[in-house]
Write a protein that holds these residues in place. Structure first.
Motif, PDB file in Angstrom:
ATOM      1  N   ALA A  11      -5.500  -9.057  -1.947  1.00  0.00           N
ATOM      2  CA  ALA A  11      -6.000 -10.067  -2.056  1.00  0.00           C
ATOM      3  C   ALA A  11      -5.421 -11.309  -1.532  1.00  0.00           C
ATOM      4  O   ALA A  11      -5.217 -12.563  -1.938  1.00  0.00           O
ATOM      5  CB  ALA A  11      -5.686 -10.170  -3.780  1.00  0.00           C
ATOM      6  N   GLY A  12      -5.609 -10.958   0.092  1.00  0.00           N
ATOM      7  CA  GLY A  12      -4.808 -12.051   0.631  1.00  0.00           C
ATOM      8  C   GLY A  12      -3.136 -12.563   0.855  1.00  0.00           C
ATOM      9  O   GLY A  12      -2.946 -13.147   1.565  1.00  0.00           O
ATOM     10  N   LEU A  13      -2.619 -11.549   0.126  1.00  0.00           N
ATOM     11  CA  LEU A  13      -1.129 -11.876   0.113  1.00  0.00           C
ATOM     12  C   LEU A  13      -0.515 -10.660   1.212  1.00  0.00           C
ATOM     13  O   LEU A  13      -0.981  -9.753   1.666  1.00  0.00           O
ATOM     14  CB  LEU A  13      -0.515 -11.197  -1.017  1.00  0.00           C
ATOM     15  N   GLU A  14       0.532 -11.398   1.892  1.00  0.00           N
ATOM     16  CA  GLU A  14       1.166 -10.766   2.784  1.00  0.00           C
ATOM     17  C   GLU A  14       2.853 -10.537   2.370  1.00  0.00           C
ATOM     18  O   GLU A  14       3.371 -11.342   2.134  1.00  0.00           O
ATOM     19  CB  GLU A  14       1.385 -11.574   4.252  1.00  0.00           C
ATOM     20  N   LEU A  15       2.939  -9.122   2.050  1.00  0.00           N
ATOM     21  CA  LEU A  15       4.028  -8.625   1.494  1.00  0.00           C
ATOM     22  C   LEU A  15       5.166  -7.780   2.456  1.00  0.00           C
ATOM     23  O   LEU A  15       4.668  -7.094   3.256  1.00  0.00           O
ATOM     24  CB  LEU A  15       3.613  -7.794   0.426  1.00  0.00           C
TER      25      LEU A  15
END
Length: 308
Positions: A11-15
């Motif tokens: 969902a567009g998160l960079e983890l």
């Protein structure tokens, strides 16, 4: 070294996630299982610490490669300047590069021994900014550095701490990862102070789920991080391990969700070599981000003029 990178659908998160080198074969299997449990989140990288007091670079290298393979991510190795000459540090960095590691978390390192203030090696890198500059001369590493939303314990002032972070960016750092914090306003105020000083680079929140309150209180005391009374009160009301686990997940999720409402999309999790809490938090976060995207798309559609 060839690692299959898992594409992200978060969902567009960079983890990203941090681990430490295990000390036993059993612990190594457990850490590998934890990295594999996070594989479905498409982590950008897994970082591995350098060992207490800057020791055990071999363990860092081996663990970084193993856990990155488990997570389907890029490996990142911590590298410190403490207690070593530049030539020694450079040789370790060269070893990382030759092993295929392109990401480094460049740190000054904690003082050696029990207590006392940091003293640079006479032939070593003076600080993390100097280390970052040295790494830039060696290879095109992707370099992360540390940031302290509540000020590093040794910094004389908040402004001096920001000067230090700015020096690390000026030396070539790609991003900073923060020390853990438990109040979203601490990060947001820190971000505002950086902007006021003209620092617009990526500063990624470091998230530490409170798996063991007593242990985290010791961590926080060492780095002078604040645990809000509201958080402590929630744990005091717990009557079982299950309650404490739920509170820890709720607290970290609420922290991240508040930051997302203010535009944050990158998160770095301090896993302590366990994946269950991080996975539970990420499941909720991705659900929240998906819901936000759906609402935004619906609002955009509603705002479009009707076709004649």
């Amino acid at each position: 070294m060839q690692i299959d990178i898992i594409p992200s659908d978060t969902a567009g998160l960079e983890l990203s996630a941090e681990f430490f080198p295990p000390k036993t074969e059993k612990a190594a299997r457990s850490a590998r299982a934890a990295s594999e449990a996070l594989r479905r989140f498409g982590l950008t990288f897994c970082s591995v610490t350098y060992g207490a007091g800057g020791s055990n670079q071999t363990g860092t290298l081996d663990t970084a490669i193993d856990l990155a393979e488990g997570a389907g991510s890029e490996p990142a190795a911590h590298l410190t300047a403490v207690g070593a000459a530049r030539e020694t540090v450079d040789a370790v960095a060269q070893g990382f590069w030759q092993a295929g590691i392109r990401r480094i978390v460049a740190l000054r390192g904690d003082p050696q021994g029990n207590g006392g203030r940091y003293q640079a090696h006479p032939q070593g890198y003076a600080n993390a900014a100097a280390l970052t500059e040295g790494l830039r001369r060696l290879h095109e590493f992707d370099i992360s550095v540390a940031a302290y939303p509540e000020k590093h314990p040794e910094s004389p002032s908040v402004d001096a701490d920001i000067d230090n972070l700015k020096a690390k960016f000026d030396a070539g750092a790609d991003r900073a990862i923060t020390q853990f914090f438990f109040d979203p306003e601490i990060y947001l105020r820190f971000r505002d102070r950086l902007a006021a000083r003209g620092v617009w680079r990526s500063v990624v929140p470091g998230i530490l789920p409170i798996r063991n309150l007593e242990q985290v209180q010791k961590f926080a005391a060492a780095c002078e991080a604040t645990i809000p009374e509201t958080v402590l009160a929630r744990f005091e009301r717990c009557t079982s391990d299950a309650d404490r686990r739920n509170v820890a997940i709720d607290q970290a999720h609420a922290l991240c969700e508040r930051l997302m409402r203010h535009g944050v999309r990158d998160f770095h999790f301090y896993t302590l070599n366990k994946a269950d809490m991080t996975a539970a938090i990420l499941d909720r976060l991705i659900g929240s981000a998906d819901a936000d995207r759906a609402m935004t798309a619906a609002a955009a559609m509603a705002a479009r003029p009707a076709e004649a």
